[in-house]
Design an enzyme around this catalytic site. Sequence first.
Site, mmCIF file in Angstrom:
data_model
loop_
_atom_site.group_PDB
_atom_site.id
_atom_site.type_symbol
_atom_site.label_atom_id
_atom_site.label_comp_id
_atom_site.label_asym_id
_atom_site.label_seq_id
_atom_site.Cartn_x
_atom_site.Cartn_y
_atom_site.Cartn_z
ATOM 1 N N SER A 31 0.803 -1.223 0.000
ATOM 2 C CA SER A 31 0.000 0.000 0.000
ATOM 3 C C SER A 31 0.833 1.269 0.000
ATOM 4 O O SER A 31 0.329 2.335 -0.359
ATOM 5 C CB SER A 31 -0.929 0.015 1.212
ATOM 6 O OG SER A 31 -0.185 -0.095 2.417
ATOM 7 N N GLY A 63 -1.888 -4.143 1.366
ATOM 8 C CA GLY A 63 -2.013 -5.272 2.271
ATOM 9 C C GLY A 63 -1.153 -6.460 1.947
ATOM 10 O O GLY A 63 -1.169 -7.454 2.683
ATOM 11 N N ASN A 95 4.537 -5.498 5.471
ATOM 12 C CA ASN A 95 3.556 -6.503 5.893
ATOM 13 C C ASN A 95 4.157 -7.891 6.113
ATOM 14 O O ASN A 95 3.431 -8.829 6.451
ATOM 15 C CB ASN A 95 2.438 -6.605 4.854
ATOM 16 C CG ASN A 95 1.706 -5.288 4.683
ATOM 17 O OD1 ASN A 95 1.366 -4.627 5.657
ATOM 18 N ND2 ASN A 95 1.472 -4.889 3.436
ATOM 19 N N ASP A 214 -2.234 6.907 10.327
ATOM 20 C CA ASP A 214 -1.333 6.046 11.095
ATOM 21 C C ASP A 214 0.095 6.455 10.780
ATOM 22 O O ASP A 214 0.328 7.504 10.163
ATOM 23 C CB ASP A 214 -1.568 4.566 10.781
ATOM 24 C CG ASP A 214 -1.496 4.257 9.289
ATOM 25 O OD1 ASP A 214 -0.713 4.927 8.583
ATOM 26 O OD2 ASP A 214 -2.210 3.358 8.811
ATOM 27 N N HIS A 217 0.940 5.138 6.327
ATOM 28 C CA HIS A 217 0.268 5.557 5.098
ATOM 29 C C HIS A 217 0.147 7.074 5.007
ATOM 30 O O HIS A 217 -0.272 7.732 5.960
ATOM 31 C CB HIS A 217 -1.116 4.911 5.017
ATOM 32 C CG HIS A 217 -1.051 3.419 5.031
ATOM 33 N ND1 HIS A 217 -1.228 2.675 6.200
ATOM 34 C CD2 HIS A 217 -0.786 2.523 4.050
ATOM 35 C CE1 HIS A 217 -1.099 1.392 5.916
ATOM 36 N NE2 HIS A 217 -0.828 1.273 4.623
#
Length: 482
Positions: A31, A63, A95, A214, A217
Amino acid sequence: MGSKGTLTGVLALWASMAAYAVPVIYIAGDSTAKNGVARGWGDHLAGHFDASKVKVDNRARAGRSSRTFLTEGLWDGIVSDLQPGDFVLIQFGHNDGGPLETGRARGSIPGIGYETRELTPASSAIEIVHTYGWYLRRFIADTKEHGATPVVLSLTVRNIWRDGKVERGSGQFNDWARAVAESEGVSFADVTAVIADRYERLGETAVKGFFPEDHTHTTDEGAELNDACVVAALKQLRGNPFGPLLSAKGVEAGRSSSGQVVLIGDSTVRNGQGDGRNGQWGWGEPLVDLLAPVPVLNRAKGGRSSRSFFTSADWEGALANLHAGDVLVMQFGHNDSGPLDDAARARGTLPGIGDETREIDNPLTGKHEVVHTYGWYLRQYIHAAQSAGAVPVVCSPIPRKIWKDGKIERSRYAGWAREVAASEGVRFIDLESLIAARYEQMGPAAVEAMFAGEHTHTSRAGAELNAGVVSEQLRPVLEGKK
């Protein structure tokens, strides 16, 4: 087949040929590269490239880890379209640290080895999970097999700060990515370093505005900034493979409109990632605050001599970021006295400043190399800076903590650096004499706190002292740019 069918077939063939008339830059990532609309850096990349020379195809998916990008068939989609001459930018890690079989079950095994783990989910077939490095090697191998060029990217930077410094990489993924790229002989773009340098120049408060949800991002604006940093990192690669494909906007990416100070040197200028590894700091880090608002781009690297910096991608990366109005500050010498062709290092230079040479077979690179004098390499940096319209500044090496009869011992490299600067008519900063004089005034007991190593690498306090000397000497240069 009728004439209409024939025409349709010809048009389809032309369309197919046109699709491969120019190479394609594919993006494989998560992402941070593609998130919604224009919130990942990959969605801005096309604007930095000339559309008549190359296309950008952002296949990143939010993701995904390196593992799930493969298992969900996203990687196969890229492979099926790859053509010789294409590029693939590979960036994973954010991730990959998650659990292997609970929650989103997307994590990879830590490391770059060949360990595996067999999983048997209730709703699907058995899966063999591999290490993060294994997945990267798979992407690299597939890309090479199709005649395309893989480029491994380090991670984007999270909005996590400590003592005024932003986090440089999540866990060990950057180290692993670099190690895989080096072992596979492919390019590694240190995106993390470029973004982190930019964030720290902007400051924690300004950067916070790029992260409304967050710490990972960004907003559209943050994604665009990251994209410019990605391009700047790509421009630093050996041979500059993307340079001929850039648009006017891409050529400008990473430049400072007001001019900047670019530092090249060894670990006494920058240790590790400038993060105080083992308590050791280079003077280039505290110099950032002392010269503000003038940007400082620290491209020094531990273990380098004037020769090994010049012959590596480090110099190409620094030179790619050097422009008219900038100041190039160079400090080498601590590692130049080493062996010329030792199997472990092979970084030494010939003593002096003349034109003597020696031909060797470099055991590290496996290539034939002509080794020059210390002074010859300094002159190459000077001439390259002047050709770019930048101002070169030669520094003598900072002094080591070696005492003799109450005085700090001097190095012959300081004299050679002075001679080169004088012969080329450029600014010289005698860091050795200036700093040694302060040490001698302080005395041996007080100087102990200035070092975190035996006699070469300084503590934070020592780095700040040295940076203060550099700052004092650079101010007239920055004001007059001559």
